[in-house]
Scaffold this active site. Sequence first.
Site, PDB file in Angstrom:
ATOM      1  N   ASP A   1      -4.494  -6.388  -8.210  1.00 59.59           N
ATOM      2  CA  ASP A   1      -4.682  -5.824  -6.877  1.00 59.59           C
ATOM      3  C   ASP A   1      -5.057  -4.353  -7.081  1.00 59.59           C
ATOM      4  O   ASP A   1      -4.985  -3.817  -8.187  1.00 59.59           O
ATOM      5  CB  ASP A   1      -3.384  -5.971  -6.058  1.00 59.59           C
ATOM      6  CG  ASP A   1      -3.646  -5.981  -4.549  1.00 59.59           C
ATOM      7  OD1 ASP A   1      -4.760  -5.602  -4.129  1.00 59.59           O
ATOM      8  OD2 ASP A   1      -2.740  -6.347  -3.785  1.00 59.59           O
TER       9      ASP A   1
ATOM     10  N   HIS B   1       0.848  -1.196   0.000  1.00 60.42           N
ATOM     11  CA  HIS B   1       0.000   0.000   0.000  1.00 60.42           C
ATOM     12  C   HIS B   1       0.887   1.252   0.000  1.00 60.42           C
ATOM     13  O   HIS B   1       0.457   2.333  -0.372  1.00 60.42           O
ATOM     14  CB  HIS B   1      -0.892   0.037   1.251  1.00 60.42           C
ATOM     15  CG  HIS B   1      -1.903  -1.060   1.294  1.00 60.42           C
ATOM     16  ND1 HIS B   1      -1.645  -2.275   1.865  1.00 60.42           N
ATOM     17  CD2 HIS B   1      -3.175  -1.114   0.840  1.00 60.42           C
ATOM     18  CE1 HIS B   1      -2.725  -3.036   1.755  1.00 60.42           C
ATOM     19  NE2 HIS B   1      -3.661  -2.367   1.138  1.00 60.42           N
TER      20      HIS B   1
END
Length: 502
Positions: A275, A201
């Site tokens: 993702d 992230h």
Amino acid sequence: MNFHQKIAQCFSPAAFIHDTEENYQAIEKLILDQEIGGLTFFHSRHSAAANFEKRAEVLDVSGTLEKMIGLINRYQAISKTPLLISIDGEYGLAMRIEKTPQYPFAITLGAITENASELLEEVGFRIGLDMKKAGIHLNLAPCSDVNTNPNNPVIGYRSFGTDPQKVAELSLAMYQGMKKAGIGACLKHFPGHGDTQTDSHLGLPVILKTKEELEKEELIPFQHGIDQGVEMIMVGHLAAPALSGGKEIAASISREVITDLLKVEMGFDGIVISDALNMKAVADLFPEPGQLEWEAFHAGNDILCFSDHVKEGIEQISKNASEEEIEEVFKKIWTLKKQLGVFDFKSLDLPKFDWESHSALQSQLAIEYVSLVSGKIDSEELRKLASEGKLALQSFYEKEESVFSKKLNQKFATDLIKISLEKAEKVIISLFVPSHKPLNQFGVEEDILAEIKNLAQTKSCILVHFGNPLALKHLGNLTDFEAVICGYQSFEEAQEVASKIF
């Protein structure tokens, strides 16, 4: 359908349940103007942000399930083609939506030794039924990552364990359970996110292993799934230079990794999903809106998750992709939608969950995973000490009086919490670990850690650890404790089983 509409079916941008009316309308505009194929639901912008554990703002998060059902009905009602609704719910709807059934973490389920595959298939099945009731077609789970790095900041509790073969079997069982319930699922995060030091992230994790090393560990669960006919795999934002011609490029945008390795070499002919494309491991690399979406499509992704630039992404793909490529991907998504009953959408009512049945399953699972991991418990000795007022209970991070405390007090017919530590010859320590993520010692403060370690060195202590077992490493030498019971979760059912060990 024209090419613009066919490409739009690849897109599944984020939809936030707790958001402003202005943002809800922006999603409606995307549905109407771009004719996107689906939506991926998240709790809120704050909780979807990286490292959201530190968030300080207070959100009105009441009625999350009601709001999501309302939004699904609202968005489906205006979409020309019914939307594929997905969510990332590795341990059930509860990962994103409060007051819905929560199931054990993968690390907990990985501790089951008897009939593990059958039990995990049942968990997957129940998760799938909950989601189907709530209008969700696709669960972006389970993780097939092998947790080989104990300091991994982002996988940890989300992995079934450190043994590739076990991870392969358990993630497949969970996948098959969801499929049996009639929803889609996917193995993730190809080629394996277990041995990374960086949270994708926040930045790009790099795995510096040879291809042979990766084939012996990371790739095993995915190859096992492919051999058993798994139909969907999510590719992660992590670099494995040995698989991408020596380049430090995220697998999610690497044609060598997705097309050459996953599709050609490993024989996967199902749907590849990216993702989240807003994650910093890839999002910061392409300042021109739409470029990242094209790179992900060109690499071999069929569904583009959490794209922030849908319109520009569609334009870039239509400009650069061949007719054959677009047609092939469109057919895959259309077939998936048919298989998952997306075209049969009917307005949703608020789902009701069978909490009694859920609790029965939780108890069945807890009996299998709650365990005495070291030492032994002498019930007779403990009963004698309790009757003499020499057995104490010291709880940390306990919310109100826990089920565990109540059950122990009933068993020993005394209020163990009121026994002073000075008088006690033996102390039962119950630790309710505040966080399942490794940040700041899993949320356990330094002075609490010091207090527990000190107690273990000065008294005869039994540790009962409710939470992520990876947090045990912060408690010093476990041989300082007379016995250690691992509860894995703080579920009431797990507490009850732990109390029975006494």
